[in-house]
Design an enzyme around this catalytic site. Sequence first.
Site, mmCIF file in Angstrom:
data_model
loop_
_atom_site.group_PDB
_atom_site.id
_atom_site.type_symbol
_atom_site.label_atom_id
_atom_site.label_comp_id
_atom_site.label_asym_id
_atom_site.label_seq_id
_atom_site.Cartn_x
_atom_site.Cartn_y
_atom_site.Cartn_z
ATOM 1 N N SER A 255 0.830 -1.196 0.000
ATOM 2 C CA SER A 255 0.000 0.000 0.000
ATOM 3 C C SER A 255 0.861 1.241 0.000
ATOM 4 O O SER A 255 2.019 1.220 0.409
ATOM 5 C CB SER A 255 -0.873 0.014 1.254
ATOM 6 O OG SER A 255 -0.038 0.264 2.374
ATOM 7 N N LYS A 256 0.236 2.318 -0.462
ATOM 8 C CA LYS A 256 1.024 3.541 -0.562
ATOM 9 C C LYS A 256 1.311 4.162 0.789
ATOM 10 O O LYS A 256 2.172 5.009 0.914
ATOM 11 C CB LYS A 256 0.399 4.526 -1.529
ATOM 12 C CG LYS A 256 -0.990 4.994 -1.210
ATOM 13 C CD LYS A 256 -1.358 6.102 -2.186
ATOM 14 C CE LYS A 256 -2.768 6.556 -2.008
ATOM 15 N NZ LYS A 256 -3.617 6.434 -3.151
ATOM 16 N N ARG A 257 0.610 3.697 1.801
ATOM 17 C CA ARG A 257 0.916 4.241 3.127
ATOM 18 C C ARG A 257 2.251 3.699 3.639
ATOM 19 O O ARG A 257 2.953 4.360 4.383
ATOM 20 C CB ARG A 257 -0.196 3.885 4.118
ATOM 21 C CG ARG A 257 -1.319 4.900 4.127
ATOM 22 C CD ARG A 257 -2.417 4.544 5.093
ATOM 23 N NE ARG A 257 -3.081 3.319 4.728
ATOM 24 C CZ ARG A 257 -2.998 2.191 5.413
ATOM 25 N NH1 ARG A 257 -2.284 2.141 6.522
ATOM 26 N NH2 ARG A 257 -3.627 1.105 5.016
ATOM 27 N N ASN A 259 4.631 2.029 1.478
ATOM 28 C CA ASN A 259 5.648 1.909 0.449
ATOM 29 C C ASN A 259 5.356 2.916 -0.640
ATOM 30 O O ASN A 259 4.224 3.342 -0.809
ATOM 31 C CB ASN A 259 5.585 0.509 -0.182
ATOM 32 C CG ASN A 259 6.664 -0.399 0.351
ATOM 33 O OD1 ASN A 259 7.846 -0.087 0.270
ATOM 34 N ND2 ASN A 259 6.250 -1.518 0.898
#
Length: 483
Positions: A255-257, A259
Amino acid sequence: MTQNPIRTRIAPSPTGIAHVGTAWMSMFDLALARQTGGQFVVRIEDTDRTRFVEGAEEKIYEAFEWLGIDYDEGVQKGGPYGPYKQSERLNIYREYIDQLLTTGHAYHCFCTPERLTKMREAQKKAGELPRYDRHCRNLTKEEVGQMLNSGTPYVVRLKMPDEGVIGWEDAIRGHVEFDVKNVDDGVLLKSDGFPTYHFAVVVDDHLMKITHVLRGEEWISSTPKHLLLYQAFKWQPPVFAHMPLIRNADKSKLSKRKNDVSILSYREKGYLPEALLNFIALLGWSHPNREEIFSFDEFLKIMSLDRIQKTGPVFDTKKLDWMNGVYIRNLSRQELVKRLEPYLPADFPRERMDILLPLVLERLVTLKDIEELTAFFYRPIEVTAQVLSRKNTPEVAATQLSETISALEKNQSWQASELEVLIRQLQEKHEYKKSQYFMMIRVALTGKEATPPLFDTMSALGKELTLERLKHAQHLLSSAKTV
Ligand code: GLU
């Protein structure tokens, strides 16, 4: 045995950034198509209007271009099975919906959102799985006709059979099956007239003659619905290959949170496209000879689905950093300079590239590092007496510096090797503590404790700047001891 041409597709939804997972899946799609003389299609799945993000589609093409992921058919390239954007295919979906309604594989549902919410709440309370209770499944033709005539909003749902098992041979997971009891009467057409993913994906994969569907593991539980649609239409389903879910280090879904998952931000950060491709190729797949570094061309030739593992690979950017360094150092000097160009700040002295690059080459993790690693050379540095005298008193440090300055002032040659002899002699003669002495000079010259090799740095700075910085440091130390 010759293999029939394989047609694959990637079906990104333009909902934000161009995701590394999209590039990852596309590499495998492309390999299958290239190995068999087939085609790889890019189809834009933009039917979820609530998640649509303006410009997101263009980012996908830009990211593909940067990575060198080539495709055969798509919005920009055209092709025999267009349009390749779902929002431009609404009349096609309508036609197939009507077909399902006629054959009785689908039905109109007029339930209001309020009713559905209440229903779900009640199910939750009763500890049941939330699912449509088939309230509208048995409306009579007349009832449906009346509702339609009065303009009541509706969706169209798939009529799932009451019992049975639906299964398939997954190219990665082997035999997979689901009890249809657990499959909901999913929505096929939404009240805004747009198809759902489930419906559009089946119609499009069929009409676009896709033979192999590679997609994320999260879609496995949707596949029975899709297979049922294939059955309802009497169409031959494609081969399904459900790829493992890429994970963060803590094993949660990438997830962008946790990575950076944006392809283009890796470009911004100075990663080489070939390094990023090599890194993602190894997510869940391994080279037959266990090699770590290989080209995209080689991957396209040797990839085979049987080397894809089922467990979710971890997106370990430390490995990417390592690979990027390897790729940077494998470039010819000329090519590297070309690749560095977009990352050079305006004040970078390009005419000194030949001197600066060898100094930092070993320490470049990304192309962007060039700025930070060489800044001491062309920008004023910041030093404090405190850092300079961290391992000694300011008095001793100042004396060391003044000895060094006089020795250097007399010195004519500014070759690294000769500077080294001179400084080492000085250190031995006065029995300066090696680590402290060298560190202090390093800090005085660069403002940093970790730098390229000291004597090369000195030589690159030149006599004038070296002496100027040493004198400044000495001045700082002298003022520090008087207070
Ligand atoms: N639009 C879907 C997604 O964004 C595609 C899934 C599929 O490949 O079938 O993941």
